[in-house]
Design an enzyme around this catalytic site. Structure first.
Site, PDB file in Angstrom:
ATOM      1  N   ASP A 220       0.805  -1.228   0.000  1.00 33.98           N
ATOM      2  CA  ASP A 220       0.000   0.000   0.000  1.00 33.98           C
ATOM      3  C   ASP A 220       0.836   1.276   0.000  1.00 33.98           C
ATOM      4  OD1 ASP A 220      -2.244  -1.540  -0.066  1.00 33.98           O
ATOM      5  OD2 ASP A 220      -2.834  -1.217   2.020  1.00 33.98           O
ATOM      6  N   HIS A 387      23.655 -15.313   7.007  1.00 35.42           N
ATOM      7  CA  HIS A 387      23.318 -14.787   5.685  1.00 35.42           C
ATOM      8  C   HIS A 387      23.060 -13.280   5.739  1.00 35.42           C
ATOM      9  CE1 HIS A 387      20.789 -14.615   1.886  1.00 35.42           C
ATOM     10  NE2 HIS A 387      21.834 -15.294   1.484  1.00 35.42           N
ATOM     11  N   LYS A 389      23.505  -9.256   5.833  1.00 32.42           N
ATOM     12  CA  LYS A 389      24.346  -8.331   5.073  1.00 32.42           C
ATOM     13  C   LYS A 389      24.137  -6.930   5.640  1.00 32.42           C
ATOM     14  CE  LYS A 389      22.239 -11.260   1.716  1.00 32.42           C
ATOM     15  NZ  LYS A 389      23.236 -12.178   1.284  1.00 32.42           N
TER      16      LYS A 389
END
Length: 470
Positions: A220, A387, A389
């Site tokens: 939205d 994982h 970053k």
């Protein structure tokens, strides 16, 4: 001449032709040498790999400048309306760099949440999807056909049936293992689902090297997500290597406009539909934290996210903390990090002890030893696969997104990162890094990693030669 002799001669001719093609491309010497070595010593395999992953398509105009201007015009107008915006003096050059190169405009964001596990992210996402009234935009490298991916797909289908516009971009290579019927079901229910740059033999084989690694969700125009998580069960359940530790950012406020802009540019590329209605944007905030949603990709004039990292690293005065699953830094980034460490800046890098790609792990070992010897503190995360970053510096600036510290992210992939110029967000990200670091072991304490035998050192150095290609 024997058949074997003819085959050998043919392989040499093909290899020499491919090497000449590499040389004429005038790319970075390290990448040129890496491809030349692969093609020379493994001619058939090397030439095939080069066709798929090496031919340089960076000069192709995947998205026209006119379309880019049209897509960013509304964001530019919204930026002009932010009359009270003040750019922090220390990071004004970074902000202006992003603004001028890729129209990555700064916005005031009212609320930012940092989510550090799938247990936090996915329930939050499902709740926001359930609240959608106008549109849902998803740009994902991997949208897995598993229990979690099916749950998200069901939620999107339910909203599409209610008349909400739902658009999904998924990377064709990242979703290679996903059956076509998974996305066909979405389409049959009214969802616009498009693959990013499909790879078909032989017309588009060389495009396999340029992937959309971005993770963008906009709901939205008021709520946005970006970070390192794909839509896959492993971010909740984990894998054989343990739990998956990752970071996502949830945004409310003006910063969502930056993510929306990035999605709409990608949507124009995959669907050739220009979406510029004002309903896709939110009204900018007047108070809050300053941020930019920055994209980079192989078609850009400059590697913007890498340049932003360079500016922040070279501007650091006290510390730089980095989390990355893969540590194969470009020469410029590595030199900047070593220079900062030599100048007395506390430079720390957190990587997983066990990588999900063995060849990448081998290639990174000589980098991590060299970094440790240069005064950069390397730690190995042990509970599972890291994982995440992110980068944070001096309690003043931080970034989180899809970008790894490696050649592929900086040069070949389409990436997105959120950059925050906020003491509050930077301190929160610093605490996340320090908490993760408590679950890691210093590289300097692992003797066989810091002082491997000659065979291991030779292997690590050989695999490092291929790091520009990984």
């Amino acid at each position: 001449m024997s058949v074997l002799g003819i085959i050998y001669l043919l392989s040499r001719v093909i290899a020499i032709g491919a090497i000449i093609h590499v040389l004429l491309d005038n790319r970075q010497p390290a990448k040129t040498m890496a491809w030349a070595l692969v093609i020379y010593f493994l001619p058939y395999f090397g030439v095939i790999a080069y066709i798929f992953f090496g031919v340089n398509r960076r000069k192709e105009k995947f998205v026209s400048r006119r379309s880019m201007d049209m897509l960013t015009r509304r964001s530019m107008l919204e930026f002009v309306d932010q009359r009270q915006i003040e750019l922090p003096h220390d990071y004004k050059p970074v902000i202006e760099l992003f603004s001028k190169q890729e129209f990555a405009l700064p916005f005031i964001n009212s609320r930012t949440e940092i989510l550090t596990s799938g247990y936090e992210f996915f329930p939050r996402l499902l709740h926001d999807i359930a609240q959608a009234k106008s549109h849902i935009h998803i740009d994902m490298y991997i949208f897995e056909d598993d229990a979690l991916g099916g749950l998200i797909a069901d939620a999107l289908i339910a909203k599409a049936r209610q008349g909400v516009e739902v658009r999904v971009i998924y990377d064709a290579v990242g979703c290679w293992r996903v059956k076509g019927r998974f996305f066909e079901r979405m389409r049959s229910e009214g969802i616009d689902a498009e693959p990013f740059m499909p790879v078909h033999f032989p017309q588009f084989t060389s495009k396999a090297n340029y992937r959309n690694h971005r993770k963008i969700i906009v709901i939205d125009g008021r709520v946005g997500y970006t970070g390192g998580m794909n839509i896959a069960l492993r971010y909740v359940k984990g894998t054989k290597s343990g739990t998956w530790r990752d970071t996502m950012i949830r945004l409310e406020g003006g910063g969502v406009n930056g993510l929306q802009q990035a999605f709409l540019v990608d949507w124009y590329f995959v669907d050739r539909t220009l979406l510029s209605d004002k309903k896709y944007y939110t009204t900018p905030e007047t108070t809050g934290m300053l941020m930019q949603a920055v994209t980079s990709g192989p078609v850009a004039t400059y590697p913007d996210i890498m340049l932003g990292y360079l500016r922040i690293i070279t501007s650091a005065r006290r510390y730089i903390y980095i989390e990355t699953p893969y540590f194969l830094p470009t020469d410029a980034i590595f030199l900047a990090m070593k220079t900062a460490a030599a100048s007395g800046v506390d430079v720390r890098v957190l990587i997983p002890r066990r990588c999900d790609a063995r060849f990448v792990e081998w290639s990174s070992r000589s980098f991590t030893r060299e970094a440790e010897e240069a005064g950069i503190h390397i730690s190995l995360y042990e509970p599972g696969f890291l994982h995440s970053k992110l980068m944070v510096s001096d309690d003043a600036v931080c970034t989180c997104g899809s970008t790894n510290i490696d050649f592929r992210s900086f040069e070949n992939n389409f990436e997105v990162n959120a950059f925050f110029y906020s003491k509050e967000v930077a301190e929160a990200m610093r605490h996340i890094f320090l908490d993760d670091e408590q679950q890691a072991v210093p590289l300097s304490s692992i003797h066989h990693r810091m002082h491997p035998g000659i065979a291991r050192r030779v292997w690590d150095s050989l695999t490092r030669l291929l790091s520009p290609l990984l």
